[in-house]
Write a protein that holds these residues in place. Structure first.
Motif, short mmCIF file in Angstrom:
data_model
loop_
_atom_site.label_atom_id
_atom_site.label_comp_id
_atom_site.label_asym_id
_atom_site.label_seq_id
_atom_site.Cartn_x
_atom_site.Cartn_y
_atom_site.Cartn_z
N ASP A 87 -4.16 3.75 17.17
CA ASP A 87 -4.54 4.09 18.41
C ASP A 87 -3.43 4.23 19.38
N LEU A 88 -2.53 3.21 19.26
CA LEU A 88 -1.35 3.02 20.45
C LEU A 88 -0.68 4.22 19.88
N ARG A 89 -0.26 4.72 18.63
CA ARG A 89 0.53 5.90 18.33
C ARG A 89 0.00 7.00 19.03
N LYS A 90 -1.41 7.31 19.05
CA LYS A 90 -2.24 8.41 19.56
C LYS A 90 -1.88 8.40 21.06
N CYS A 91 -1.50 7.39 21.67
CA CYS A 91 -1.27 7.29 23.17
C CYS A 91 0.37 7.42 23.47
N GLY A 92 1.04 7.75 22.42
CA GLY A 92 2.41 8.04 22.45
C GLY A 92 3.37 6.82 22.33
N ILE A 93 3.02 5.72 21.86
CA ILE A 93 3.70 4.37 21.64
C ILE A 93 4.44 4.60 20.34
N PRO A 94 5.91 4.50 20.37
CA PRO A 94 6.61 4.89 19.12
C PRO A 94 6.69 3.27 18.38
N ILE A 95 5.95 3.45 17.28
CA ILE A 95 5.95 2.61 16.36
C ILE A 95 6.15 2.87 15.17
N GLU A 96 6.86 2.34 14.09
CA GLU A 96 7.29 2.76 12.91
C GLU A 96 6.74 1.68 11.84
N THR A 97 6.23 2.21 10.61
CA THR A 97 5.76 1.39 9.76
C THR A 97 6.63 1.25 8.63
N GLU A 98 7.35 -0.01 8.27
CA GLU A 98 8.28 -0.13 7.01
C GLU A 98 7.12 -0.82 5.90
N MET A 99 7.33 -0.33 4.84
CA MET A 99 6.47 -1.06 3.58
C MET A 99 7.43 -1.99 3.00
N GLU A 100 6.93 -3.20 2.85
CA GLU A 100 7.66 -4.24 1.93
C GLU A 100 7.04 -4.98 0.95
N PRO A 101 7.60 -5.11 -0.06
CA PRO A 101 7.00 -5.65 -1.45
C PRO A 101 6.64 -7.13 -1.11
N HIS A 102 5.51 -7.83 -1.51
CA HIS A 102 5.22 -9.37 -1.56
C HIS A 102 4.99 -9.69 -3.01
N LYS A 103 5.29 -11.03 -3.36
CA LYS A 103 4.96 -11.67 -4.47
C LYS A 103 3.52 -12.29 -4.39
N GLY A 104 3.52 -13.01 -5.35
CA GLY A 104 2.31 -14.26 -5.08
C GLY A 104 1.14 -13.84 -6.37
N SER A 105 0.11 -14.31 -5.90
CA SER A 105 -1.10 -14.01 -7.27
C SER A 105 -1.39 -12.62 -7.09
N TYR A 106 -1.29 -11.88 -6.10
CA TYR A 106 -1.58 -10.44 -5.79
C TYR A 106 -0.44 -9.70 -5.26
N PRO A 107 0.59 -9.41 -6.10
CA PRO A 107 1.73 -8.80 -5.68
C PRO A 107 1.52 -7.27 -5.33
N GLY A 108 2.26 -6.85 -4.34
CA GLY A 108 1.99 -5.30 -3.96
C GLY A 108 2.90 -5.10 -2.87
N GLN A 109 2.48 -4.51 -1.86
CA GLN A 109 3.18 -4.21 -0.75
C GLN A 109 2.28 -4.64 0.57
#
Length: 95
Positions: A52-74
């Motif tokens: 919703d904020l991006r649709k209003c023109g707010i510049p926000i980037e998404t960076e994907m990061e790995p995580h460990k633990g019982s359910y590893p993923g991103q």
């Protein structure tokens, strides 16, 4: 919560947001260039607020990061990509 957000990029732009969108922007500004993950600051619908904020023109980037633990993923880290100032207009507290 109602806030005024001023993006300090050229051209300078000012917005007003309230509720969860206002809360989300406060979190992003406070986090600075490190950004925010849902693991660090839980909220029900981070991805929806960011959308919703991006649709209003707010510049926000998404960076994907790995995580460990019982359910590893991103997981996503959201970063406001310009300097900004937030002014609290109303806390939204009821007497």
């Amino acid at each position: 919560m109602k806030i005024q957000l001023t993006l300090l990029s050229e051209p300078t732009r000012t917005f007003e947001f309230q509720g969860r969108l206002g809360w989300t922007l406060v979190q992003l500004v406070e986090a600075g260039p490190l950004g925010v993950t849902t693991i660090e600051r839980p909220a029900p619908r981070w991805s929806g607020y960011i959308h919703d904020l991006r649709k209003c023109g707010i510049p926000i980037e998404t960076e994907m990061e790995p995580h460990k633990g019982s359910y590893p993923g991103q997981h996503a880290r959201y970063v406001l990509t310009c300097d900004a100032e937030v002014k609290l207009l109303d806390r939204g507290e009821q007497a």
